[in-house]
Write a protein that holds these residues in place. Structure first.
Motif, PDB file in Angstrom:
ATOM      1  N   ALA A   1       7.714  -7.599   4.743  1.00 17.72           N
ATOM      2  CA  ALA A   1       6.918  -6.507   4.543  1.00 17.72           C
ATOM      3  C   ALA A   1       7.065  -5.745   6.029  1.00 17.72           C
ATOM      4  N   THR A   2       7.733  -4.911   6.060  1.00 16.83           N
ATOM      5  CA  THR A   2       8.310  -3.350   7.175  1.00 16.83           C
ATOM      6  C   THR A   2       7.055  -3.185   8.149  1.00 16.83           C
ATOM      7  N   GLN A   3       7.275  -3.213   9.571  1.00 18.16           N
ATOM      8  CA  GLN A   3       5.947  -2.504  10.190  1.00 18.16           C
ATOM      9  C   GLN A   3       5.253  -1.737   9.925  1.00 18.16           C
ATOM     10  N   PHE A   4       6.070  -0.934   8.776  1.00 17.72           N
ATOM     11  CA  PHE A   4       5.086   0.258   8.476  1.00 17.72           C
ATOM     12  C   PHE A   4       4.344  -0.181   7.676  1.00 17.72           C
ATOM     13  N   GLN A   5       4.741  -0.517   6.403  1.00 21.45           N
ATOM     14  CA  GLN A   5       3.789  -1.251   5.581  1.00 21.45           C
ATOM     15  C   GLN A   5       2.746  -2.263   6.028  1.00 21.45           C
ATOM     16  N   ARG A   6       2.538  -3.186   7.208  1.00 19.24           N
ATOM     17  CA  ARG A   6       1.723  -4.055   7.693  1.00 19.24           C
ATOM     18  C   ARG A   6       0.828  -2.682   8.773  1.00 19.24           C
ATOM     19  N   PHE A   7       1.507  -1.425   9.454  1.00 17.57           N
ATOM     20  CA  PHE A   7       1.272  -0.595   9.754  1.00 17.57           C
ATOM     21  C   PHE A   7      -0.351  -0.238   9.202  1.00 17.57           C
ATOM     22  N   LEU A   8      -0.053   0.627   7.314  1.00 16.41           N
ATOM     23  CA  LEU A   8      -0.497   0.838   6.616  1.00 16.41           C
ATOM     24  C   LEU A   8      -1.363  -0.100   5.892  1.00 16.41           C
ATOM     25  N   ASN A   9      -0.810  -1.401   5.489  1.00 18.54           N
ATOM     26  CA  ASN A   9      -2.115  -2.354   5.196  1.00 18.54           C
ATOM     27  C   ASN A   9      -2.956  -2.064   6.130  1.00 18.54           C
ATOM     28  N   TRP A  10      -2.762  -2.590   7.425  1.00 18.34           N
ATOM     29  CA  TRP A  10      -4.375  -2.641   8.448  1.00 18.34           C
ATOM     30  C   TRP A  10      -4.997  -1.064   7.986  1.00 18.34           C
ATOM     31  N   PHE A  11      -4.389   0.062   7.767  1.00 20.61           N
ATOM     32  CA  PHE A  11      -5.425   1.124   8.520  1.00 20.61           C
ATOM     33  C   PHE A  11      -6.019   1.361   6.987  1.00 20.61           C
ATOM     34  N   VAL A  12      -4.842   1.371   5.695  1.00 18.63           N
ATOM     35  CA  VAL A  12      -5.961   1.630   4.712  1.00 18.63           C
ATOM     36  C   VAL A  12      -7.379   0.583   4.266  1.00 18.63           C
ATOM     37  N   ASP A  13      -6.615  -0.568   4.479  1.00 16.06           N
ATOM     38  CA  ASP A  13      -7.899  -2.281   4.685  1.00 16.06           C
ATOM     39  C   ASP A  13      -8.882  -1.461   5.278  1.00 16.06           C
ATOM     40  N   LEU A  14      -8.963  -1.123   6.373  1.00 15.81           N
ATOM     41  CA  LEU A  14      -9.498  -0.579   7.581  1.00 15.81           C
ATOM     42  C   LEU A  14     -10.199   0.722   6.942  1.00 15.81           C
TER      43      LEU A  14
ATOM     44  N   SER B   1      -4.238 -12.806  -3.976  1.00 18.95           N
ATOM     45  CA  SER B   1      -3.021 -12.897  -2.441  1.00 18.95           C
ATOM     46  C   SER B   1      -3.057 -11.626  -1.770  1.00 18.95           C
ATOM     47  N   ARG B   2      -3.843 -11.109  -2.553  1.00 19.58           N
ATOM     48  CA  ARG B   2      -4.060  -9.656  -2.163  1.00 19.58           C
ATOM     49  C   ARG B   2      -4.824  -8.636  -1.580  1.00 19.58           C
ATOM     50  N   THR B   3      -4.644  -7.384  -1.018  1.00 17.41           N
ATOM     51  CA  THR B   3      -6.058  -6.851  -0.552  1.00 17.41           C
ATOM     52  C   THR B   3      -5.550  -5.660  -1.298  1.00 17.41           C
ATOM     53  N   ILE B   4      -6.444  -4.625  -1.015  1.00 21.37           N
ATOM     54  CA  ILE B   4      -5.904  -3.379  -1.953  1.00 21.37           C
ATOM     55  C   ILE B   4      -5.457  -2.414  -0.970  1.00 21.37           C
ATOM     56  N   ALA B   5      -5.245  -2.328   0.189  1.00 21.97           N
ATOM     57  CA  ALA B   5      -3.929  -1.973   1.151  1.00 21.97           C
ATOM     58  C   ALA B   5      -2.846  -2.563   0.205  1.00 21.97           C
ATOM     59  N   LYS B   6      -2.573  -4.165   0.296  1.00 20.96           N
ATOM     60  CA  LYS B   6      -1.523  -4.578  -0.744  1.00 20.96           C
ATOM     61  C   LYS B   6      -0.532  -4.034  -1.601  1.00 20.96           C
ATOM     62  N   LEU B   7      -2.123  -3.963  -2.295  1.00 27.30           N
ATOM     63  CA  LEU B   7      -1.625  -4.283  -3.454  1.00 27.30           C
ATOM     64  C   LEU B   7      -1.437  -1.823  -3.468  1.00 27.30           C
ATOM     65  N   ILE B   8      -0.712  -1.172  -2.707  1.00 29.10           N
ATOM     66  CA  ILE B   8      -1.802  -0.074  -2.619  1.00 29.10           C
ATOM     67  C   ILE B   8       0.152  -0.250  -1.918  1.00 29.10           C
ATOM     68  N   THR B   9       0.740  -1.009  -1.034  1.00 26.11           N
ATOM     69  CA  THR B   9       2.189  -0.890  -0.862  1.00 26.11           C
ATOM     70  C   THR B   9       3.289  -2.269  -1.600  1.00 26.11           C
ATOM     71  N   HIS B  10       2.393  -2.505  -2.052  1.00 26.40           N
ATOM     72  CA  HIS B  10       3.509  -3.176  -3.241  1.00 26.40           C
ATOM     73  C   HIS B  10       3.737  -4.632  -2.527  1.00 26.40           C
ATOM     74  N   THR B  11       3.172  -4.959  -1.305  1.00 32.53           N
ATOM     75  CA  THR B  11       3.034  -6.697  -1.037  1.00 32.53           C
ATOM     76  C   THR B  11       2.179  -7.573  -1.224  1.00 32.53           C
ATOM     77  N   THR B  12       2.651  -8.811  -0.784  1.00 31.60           N
ATOM     78  CA  THR B  12       1.592  -9.790  -1.064  1.00 31.60           C
ATOM     79  C   THR B  12       1.847 -10.989  -0.480  1.00 31.60           C
TER      80      THR B  12
ATOM     81  N   TYR C   1       3.515 -15.438   4.707  1.00 30.57           N
ATOM     82  CA  TYR C   1       4.309 -14.271   4.799  1.00 30.57           C
ATOM     83  C   TYR C   1       4.016 -13.304   3.632  1.00 30.57           C
ATOM     84  N   VAL C   2       3.427 -11.964   4.605  1.00 32.28           N
ATOM     85  CA  VAL C   2       3.342 -11.081   3.812  1.00 32.28           C
ATOM     86  C   VAL C   2       4.488 -10.352   3.275  1.00 32.28           C
TER      87      VAL C   2
END
Length: 164
Positions: free
Chosen positions: A14-27, A85-96, A142-143
Motif C-alpha cells: 500500500a502507498t504512503q497515502f493509502q496508509r495515512f488514509l487508513n489511519w485517518f479513516v480508522d481513527l 484481514s482488514r479494517t473499515i478503512a482498508k476496505l475503503i482503500t482496497h488494501t488488506t 504487510y498491507v
C-alpha cells in the motif's frame, strides 16, 4: 506448495497515502464507536432507571475516557483484522493485511499488530521509503493492494495449472 514461491514485492505494498488514509479513516470510525457506545450505555442506564451508571458515564475522568478509548481501539483493530484481514478503512482503500507469502496472518500476528499500534509515534513509522509501519515489521505482516495481489496470485495459479 505454491505459497512458498510467492513473495510480497514493494509494488504490491500500500502507498504512503493509502496508509495515512487508513489511519485517518480508522481513527474517525474509532471515535464514532467511542461516542456511540458511551451514548448507548447512557440510554440503557436511563431506560432501566440506573442513574448512577448514567451519571458515571457522563462524568468520566480523562483517565477513564482514555482507558475506555484504548479498549475500544484495541478491540476495533484486533477483531476487524483478525476476522476480515482488514479494517473499515482498508476496505475503503482496497488494501488488506497478509503474510510475506500472501496468505492470511495468524491470530497471534494480528494480536501483535494491534499491540504495536500503541507504541508512541508508531503512526508515523510508515512514512519511510518503504511504507511499512512498526506494527507491520514486528508482526511480520504487510498491507498490500488487494486487487493487485489477487491478479498476481490468479496469474501465478494459472501458470502452475498450465504447466501441470
Amino acid at each position: 506448495m505454491e505459497n512458498e514461491k510467492f513473495v510480497i514485492t514493494d509494488n504490491l505494498l500500500a502507498t504512503q497515502f493509502q496508509r495515512f488514509l487508513n489511519w485517518f479513516v480508522d481513527l474517525i470510525f474509532i471515535y464514532i464507536l467511542i461516542l456511540s457506545l458511551g451514548t448507548t450505555i447512557i440510554l440503557i442506564a436511563l431506560a432501566i432507571d440506573n442513574f448512577a451508571l448514567s451519571d458515571w458515564v457522563k462524568n468520566m475522568s480523562k483517565t477513564e475516557i482514555g482507558f475506555y478509548s484504548l479498549i475500544i481501539a484495541f478491540l476495533y483493530y484486533c477483531l476487524t483484522e483478525m476476522y476480515f484481514s482488514r479494517t473499515i478503512a482498508k476496505l475503503i482503500t482496497h488494501t488488506t493485511v497478509v503474510n510475506s507469502d500472501g496468505t492470511k496472518p495468524s491470530k497471534q500476528s494480528f494480536f501483535i499488530r494491534t499491540c504495536c499500534r500503541f507504541i508512541p509515534f508508531e503512526m508515523f513509522s510508515f512514512f519511510g521509503t518503504v511504507p511499512r509501519g512498526w506494527h507491520d515489521v514486528f508482526s511480520k505482516t504487510y498491507v498490500v493492494k488487494k486487487r493487485e495481489l489477487l491478479i498476481i496470485r490468479r496469474n501465478q495459479n494459472k501458470l502452475i495449472t498450465d504447466v501441470v
